[in-house]
Enzyme design. Structure first.
Site, PDB file in Angstrom:
ATOM      1  N   THR A 130       0.816  -1.209   0.000  1.00  0.00           N
ATOM      2  CA  THR A 130       0.000   0.000   0.000  1.00  0.00           C
ATOM      3  C   THR A 130       0.855   1.267   0.000  1.00  0.00           C
ATOM      4  O   THR A 130       1.996   1.249   0.473  1.00  0.00           O
ATOM      5  CB  THR A 130      -0.902  -0.021   1.250  1.00  0.00           C
ATOM      6  OG1 THR A 130      -1.523   1.245   1.398  1.00  0.00           O
ATOM      7  CG2 THR A 130      -0.110  -0.300   2.523  1.00  0.00           C
ATOM      8  N   ASP A 131       0.245   2.361  -0.465  1.00  0.00           N
ATOM      9  CA  ASP A 131       0.939   3.656  -0.392  1.00  0.00           C
ATOM     10  C   ASP A 131       1.013   4.179   1.054  1.00  0.00           C
ATOM     11  O   ASP A 131       1.781   5.100   1.340  1.00  0.00           O
ATOM     12  CB  ASP A 131       0.246   4.696  -1.296  1.00  0.00           C
ATOM     13  CG  ASP A 131      -1.225   4.948  -0.966  1.00  0.00           C
ATOM     14  OD1 ASP A 131      -1.759   4.305  -0.038  1.00  0.00           O
ATOM     15  OD2 ASP A 131      -1.841   5.796  -1.643  1.00  0.00           O
ATOM     16  N   GLU A 132       0.219   3.582   1.960  1.00  0.00           N
ATOM     17  CA  GLU A 132       0.164   4.110   3.324  1.00  0.00           C
ATOM     18  C   GLU A 132       1.488   3.940   4.069  1.00  0.00           C
ATOM     19  O   GLU A 132       1.716   4.585   5.087  1.00  0.00           O
ATOM     20  CB  GLU A 132      -0.957   3.429   4.115  1.00  0.00           C
ATOM     21  CG  GLU A 132      -2.292   3.623   3.450  1.00  0.00           C
ATOM     22  CD  GLU A 132      -3.495   3.448   4.369  1.00  0.00           C
ATOM     23  OE1 GLU A 132      -3.327   3.390   5.587  1.00  0.00           O
ATOM     24  OE2 GLU A 132      -4.606   3.376   3.833  1.00  0.00           O
ATOM     25  N   TYR A 156      -1.920  -0.645  10.968  1.00  0.00           N
ATOM     26  CA  TYR A 156      -2.040  -1.294   9.652  1.00  0.00           C
ATOM     27  C   TYR A 156      -0.832  -0.972   8.786  1.00  0.00           C
ATOM     28  O   TYR A 156      -0.148  -1.870   8.278  1.00  0.00           O
ATOM     29  CB  TYR A 156      -3.338  -0.843   8.947  1.00  0.00           C
ATOM     30  CG  TYR A 156      -3.337  -1.160   7.466  1.00  0.00           C
ATOM     31  CD1 TYR A 156      -3.393  -2.473   7.011  1.00  0.00           C
ATOM     32  CD2 TYR A 156      -3.248  -0.134   6.516  1.00  0.00           C
ATOM     33  CE1 TYR A 156      -3.371  -2.765   5.648  1.00  0.00           C
ATOM     34  CE2 TYR A 156      -3.232  -0.418   5.148  1.00  0.00           C
ATOM     35  CZ  TYR A 156      -3.280  -1.740   4.724  1.00  0.00           C
ATOM     36  OH  TYR A 156      -3.245  -2.023   3.375  1.00  0.00           O
ATOM     37  N   LYS A 160       2.190  -3.395   7.332  1.00  0.00           N
ATOM     38  CA  LYS A 160       2.476  -3.565   5.898  1.00  0.00           C
ATOM     39  C   LYS A 160       3.923  -3.143   5.600  1.00  0.00           C
ATOM     40  O   LYS A 160       4.612  -3.788   4.803  1.00  0.00           O
ATOM     41  CB  LYS A 160       1.501  -2.741   5.045  1.00  0.00           C
ATOM     42  CG  LYS A 160       0.075  -3.245   5.028  1.00  0.00           C
ATOM     43  CD  LYS A 160      -0.118  -4.627   4.428  1.00  0.00           C
ATOM     44  CE  LYS A 160       0.081  -4.656   2.934  1.00  0.00           C
ATOM     45  NZ  LYS A 160      -0.271  -6.011   2.387  1.00  0.00           N
TER      46      LYS A 160
HETATM   47  P1  NAD Z   1      -9.484  -7.646   2.066  1.00  0.00           P
HETATM   48  O1  NAD Z   1      -9.474  -7.369   3.529  1.00  0.00           O
HETATM   49  O2  NAD Z   1     -10.721  -7.397   1.276  1.00  0.00           O
HETATM   50  O3  NAD Z   1      -9.064  -9.166   1.787  1.00  0.00           O
HETATM   51  C1  NAD Z   1      -8.038  -9.809   2.473  1.00  0.00           C
HETATM   52  C2  NAD Z   1      -8.163 -11.317   2.199  1.00  0.00           C
HETATM   53  O4  NAD Z   1      -7.092 -11.974   2.882  1.00  0.00           O
HETATM   54  C3  NAD Z   1      -9.461 -11.924   2.729  1.00  0.00           C
HETATM   55  O5  NAD Z   1     -10.000 -12.796   1.773  1.00  0.00           O
HETATM   56  C4  NAD Z   1      -9.033 -12.676   3.975  1.00  0.00           C
HETATM   57  O6  NAD Z   1      -9.846 -13.795   4.269  1.00  0.00           O
HETATM   58  C5  NAD Z   1      -7.616 -13.075   3.596  1.00  0.00           C
HETATM   59  N1  NAD Z   1      -6.758 -13.317   4.758  1.00  0.00           N
HETATM   60  C6  NAD Z   1      -6.637 -12.546   5.868  1.00  0.00           C
HETATM   61  N2  NAD Z   1      -5.762 -13.102   6.722  1.00  0.00           N
HETATM   62  C7  NAD Z   1      -5.293 -14.228   6.125  1.00  0.00           C
HETATM   63  C8  NAD Z   1      -4.345 -15.217   6.488  1.00  0.00           C
HETATM   64  N3  NAD Z   1      -3.707 -15.157   7.665  1.00  0.00           N
HETATM   65  N4  NAD Z   1      -4.103 -16.231   5.632  1.00  0.00           N
HETATM   66  C9  NAD Z   1      -4.773 -16.317   4.452  1.00  0.00           C
HETATM   67  N5  NAD Z   1      -5.685 -15.416   4.062  1.00  0.00           N
HETATM   68  C10 NAD Z   1      -5.935 -14.372   4.885  1.00  0.00           C
HETATM   69  O7  NAD Z   1      -8.267  -6.792   1.485  1.00  0.00           O
HETATM   70  P2  NAD Z   1      -8.092  -6.114   0.060  1.00  0.00           P
HETATM   71  O8  NAD Z   1      -8.657  -4.749   0.112  1.00  0.00           O
HETATM   72  O9  NAD Z   1      -8.523  -7.068  -0.979  1.00  0.00           O
HETATM   73  O10 NAD Z   1      -6.506  -5.959   0.031  1.00  0.00           O
HETATM   74  C11 NAD Z   1      -5.683  -6.998  -0.506  1.00  0.00           C
HETATM   75  C12 NAD Z   1      -4.230  -6.586  -0.351  1.00  0.00           C
HETATM   76  O11 NAD Z   1      -3.997  -5.365  -1.048  1.00  0.00           O
HETATM   77  C13 NAD Z   1      -3.804  -6.335   1.099  1.00  0.00           C
HETATM   78  O12 NAD Z   1      -2.505  -6.823   1.262  1.00  0.00           O
HETATM   79  C14 NAD Z   1      -3.815  -4.826   1.227  1.00  0.00           C
HETATM   80  O13 NAD Z   1      -2.878  -4.385   2.185  1.00  0.00           O
HETATM   81  C15 NAD Z   1      -3.425  -4.409  -0.168  1.00  0.00           C
HETATM   82  N6  NAD Z   1      -3.919  -3.094  -0.597  1.00  0.00           N
HETATM   83  C16 NAD Z   1      -5.239  -2.795  -0.481  1.00  0.00           C
HETATM   84  C17 NAD Z   1      -5.696  -1.564  -0.934  1.00  0.00           C
HETATM   85  C18 NAD Z   1      -7.154  -1.177  -0.840  1.00  0.00           C
HETATM   86  O14 NAD Z   1      -7.487  -0.017  -1.124  1.00  0.00           O
HETATM   87  N7  NAD Z   1      -8.044  -2.069  -0.484  1.00  0.00           N
HETATM   88  C19 NAD Z   1      -4.790  -0.643  -1.488  1.00  0.00           C
HETATM   89  C20 NAD Z   1      -3.443  -1.000  -1.584  1.00  0.00           C
HETATM   90  C21 NAD Z   1      -3.022  -2.237  -1.146  1.00  0.00           C
HETATM   91  O1  TDX Z   2     -16.641   5.905   7.705  1.00  0.00           O
HETATM   92  C1  TDX Z   2     -15.619   6.417   7.178  1.00  0.00           C
HETATM   93  N1  TDX Z   2     -15.526   7.766   7.079  1.00  0.00           N
HETATM   94  C2  TDX Z   2     -14.453   8.417   6.549  1.00  0.00           C
HETATM   95  O2  TDX Z   2     -14.423   9.657   6.493  1.00  0.00           O
HETATM   96  C3  TDX Z   2     -14.531   5.624   6.653  1.00  0.00           C
HETATM   97  C4  TDX Z   2     -14.566   4.124   6.722  1.00  0.00           C
HETATM   98  C5  TDX Z   2     -13.456   6.277   6.116  1.00  0.00           C
HETATM   99  N2  TDX Z   2     -13.398   7.631   6.081  1.00  0.00           N
HETATM  100  C6  TDX Z   2     -12.200   8.299   5.505  1.00  0.00           C
HETATM  101  C7  TDX Z   2     -10.881   7.819   6.066  1.00  0.00           C
HETATM  102  C8  TDX Z   2      -9.925   7.958   4.884  1.00  0.00           C
HETATM  103  O3  TDX Z   2      -9.409   9.276   4.826  1.00  0.00           O
HETATM  104  O4  TDX Z   2     -12.162   7.951   4.114  1.00  0.00           O
HETATM  105  C9  TDX Z   2     -10.813   7.727   3.671  1.00  0.00           C
HETATM  106  C10 TDX Z   2     -10.718   6.319   3.121  1.00  0.00           C
HETATM  107  O5  TDX Z   2     -10.896   5.435   4.218  1.00  0.00           O
HETATM  108  P1  TDX Z   2     -10.795   3.839   4.044  1.00  0.00           P
HETATM  109  O6  TDX Z   2     -11.749   3.412   2.984  1.00  0.00           O
HETATM  110  O7  TDX Z   2     -10.908   3.233   5.393  1.00  0.00           O
HETATM  111  O8  TDX Z   2      -9.346   3.687   3.415  1.00  0.00           O
HETATM  112  P2  TDX Z   2      -7.890   4.103   3.938  1.00  0.00           P
HETATM  113  O9  TDX Z   2      -7.836   4.254   5.388  1.00  0.00           O
HETATM  114  O10 TDX Z   2      -7.455   5.301   3.113  1.00  0.00           O
HETATM  115  O11 TDX Z   2      -7.060   2.800   3.493  1.00  0.00           O
HETATM  116  C11 TDX Z   2      -7.343   2.129   2.251  1.00  0.00           C
HETATM  117  O12 TDX Z   2      -6.436   2.434   1.249  1.00  0.00           O
HETATM  118  C12 TDX Z   2      -5.149   1.892   1.354  1.00  0.00           C
HETATM  119  C13 TDX Z   2      -7.432   0.625   2.438  1.00  0.00           C
HETATM  120  O13 TDX Z   2      -8.342   0.332   3.486  1.00  0.00           O
HETATM  121  C14 TDX Z   2      -6.095   0.022   2.704  1.00  0.00           C
HETATM  122  O14 TDX Z   2      -6.179  -1.398   2.769  1.00  0.00           O
HETATM  123  C15 TDX Z   2      -5.169   0.401   1.620  1.00  0.00           C
HETATM  124  O15 TDX Z   2      -3.891  -0.047   1.908  1.00  0.00           O
END
Ligand code: NAD
Ligand code: TDX
Length: 356
Positions: A130-132, A156, A160
């Site tokens: 992630t960019d975080e 988190y 990561k």
């Molecule tokens: P998600 O939470 O929707 O899915 C995570 C999946 O991993 C789930 O299916 C869960 O059951 C599985 N999992 C959790 N713990 C596990 C374990 N110990 N062993 C096997 N499986 C396990 O997450 P996502 O949004 O699909 O994100 C996927 C990846 O991309 C993550 O690594 C996250 O950090 C990264 N990422 C997400 C975002 C975003 O905006 N969602 C952005 C950048 C990077």
């Molecule tokens: O109820 C809410 N109200 C609100 O204002 C929620 C859930 C979020 N927010 C804000 C927080 C953040 O500034 O919205 C923005 C986005 O929030 P999230 O959807 O929780 O994402 P963020 O915290 O930015 O992280 C996401 O992007 C990077 C993903 O959850 C991560 O897995 C990924 O790595």
């Protein structure tokens, strides 16, 4: 082998992969609250996909799967992924994101050491991050490049960051052929309604308040999930071993702008019975502790080296996403029963509204 294949991005990745290729995938997923096999219902019975329920920290299982399936690559999506959950309970994040990645790397190293020739030379371990990990930007700071130093601010992002460091170290120390991607905020089909966009759609349709944290001016760079999956495929195909690639959607927006865009899209697609706008449901609530102010991605490396750019604009990606949630109420109602209600009460029940 795709870990986390039943989560939001993992399941989109599997679906997109099988649309473009006949190469089979074995999915490994612990099926936590975020893992939902229903996401892959459309490929049920397809012999190209096998789901194994299990934990990436389970060394015996992972070692056995690697020997049995002899994958040419691993794409590691498995993680705990929600920042607010990491604030309420960091332990699972340490366990899966750090210990889990470490054990997966150890198993991969043992497997890779035992293969030879072309099979060894072409093997790749792709770590999805992630960019975080880069921390928070000021309003005029340059977007994150791959050279930006790590400054994670939440449990988190710290977990990561630790996993990224382990992946890097396994390349430098053992020569494991790794690739790391650091992507911005994804949105699209199958995203669990704890994240901003699906949460807002879900609440709006239920006539519930739309809880915007703080002043709503935190900035994220939004990427449509299929663009992210496309970038990962490209990195896996042609990325330079040992390298990191940042991936962004070229769509920096303030949270309040995102919520306004969603309300407007819903006003058009599903007008409210009383004729009022969904915007009237917006409620500013107490901020997230340690809330990063701004993320932004510099895509120039992946663009220059691999010729990748995002295809969707925020407007086109959001329209597809809103349509998907409107067309899939059964999926939403399945994932928002039971434990979901407990989470909503933990995160929002004690969060006072702030008058602005
Ligand atoms: P998600 O939470 O929707 O899915 C995570 C999946 O991993 C789930 O299916 C869960 O059951 C599985 N999992 C959790 N713990 C596990 C374990 N110990 N062993 C096997 N499986 C396990 O997450 P996502 O949004 O699909 O994100 C996927 C990846 O991309 C993550 O690594 C996250 O950090 C990264 N990422 C997400 C975002 C975003 O905006 N969602 C952005 C950048 C990077
Ligand atoms: O109820 C809410 N109200 C609100 O204002 C929620 C859930 C979020 N927010 C804000 C927080 C953040 O500034 O919205 C923005 C986005 O929030 P999230 O959807 O929780 O994402 P963020 O915290 O930015 O992280 C996401 O992007 C990077 C993903 O959850 C991560 O897995 C990924 O790595």
């Amino acid at each position: 082998m795709v870990t986390g294949s039943s989560g939001f991005i993992g399941s989109n990745f599997v679906l997109d992969w099988l649309r473009c290729s006949d190469e089979p995938i074995v999915g490994l997923d612990a099926l936590t609250y975020a893992g939902n096999p229903e996401n892959l219902a459309s490929i049920q019975g397809d012999s190209r996909y096998t789901l194994v329920r299990g934990d990436i920290s389970d060394t015996n299982l992972v070692a056995d799967l690697l020997l049995r399936y002899a994958p040419r690559a691993i794409v590691n999506f498995a993680a705990e992924s929600h920042v607010d959950r990491s604030i309420h309970g960091p332990e699972d994040f340490i366990q899966t994101n750090i210990v889990g990645t470490f054990r997966l790397l150890e198993c991969t190293r043992a497997y890779w050491s035992g293969i030879h020739g072309d099979q060894k030379a072409s093997f790749r371990f792709t770590h999805v991050s992630t960019d975080e990990v880069y921390g928070s930007l000021g309003p005029t700071d340059l977007p994150f490049s791959e050279l930006r130093r790590y400054e994670p601010n939440s449990p988190y992002s710290a977990s990561k960051a630790a996993s990224d460091h382990l992946v890097r170290a396994y390349h430098h120390t053992y020569g494991l052929p790794i690739l790391t991607t650091n992507c911005s905020n994804n949105y699209g089909a199958f995203q669990f309604p704890e994240k901003l966009i699906p949460l807002m759609i879900h609440n709006a349709l239920a006539g519930k308040p739309l809880p915007v944290y703080g002043d709503g001016k935190n900035v994220r760079d939004w990427i449509y999930v299929c663009d992210h999956c496309d970038a990962i495929r490209r990195v896996l195909e042609a990325g330079r071993v040992g390298e990191t690639y940042n991936i962004g959607g070229c769509s920096e927006m303030k949270n309040i702008e995102v919520v306004h865009a969603l309300c407007d899209a819903l006003d058009a697609a599903r007008p409210r019975a009383d004729g009022s706008s969904y915007r009237t449901l917006i409620s500013f609530v107490r901020d997230r502790p340690g809330h990063d102010r701004r993320y932004a991605i510099d895509n120039s490396k992946i663009e220059r080296e691999l010729g990748w750019t995002p295809k969707e604009s925020f407007a086109t990606g959001l329209a597809k996403t809103v349509r998907w949630y409107l067309d899939n109420p059964a999926w939403v109602s399945h994932v928002t029963s039971g434990a979901y209600r407990q989470w909503v009460s933990t995160n929002y029940g004690t969060r006072p509204e702030v008058v602005r």
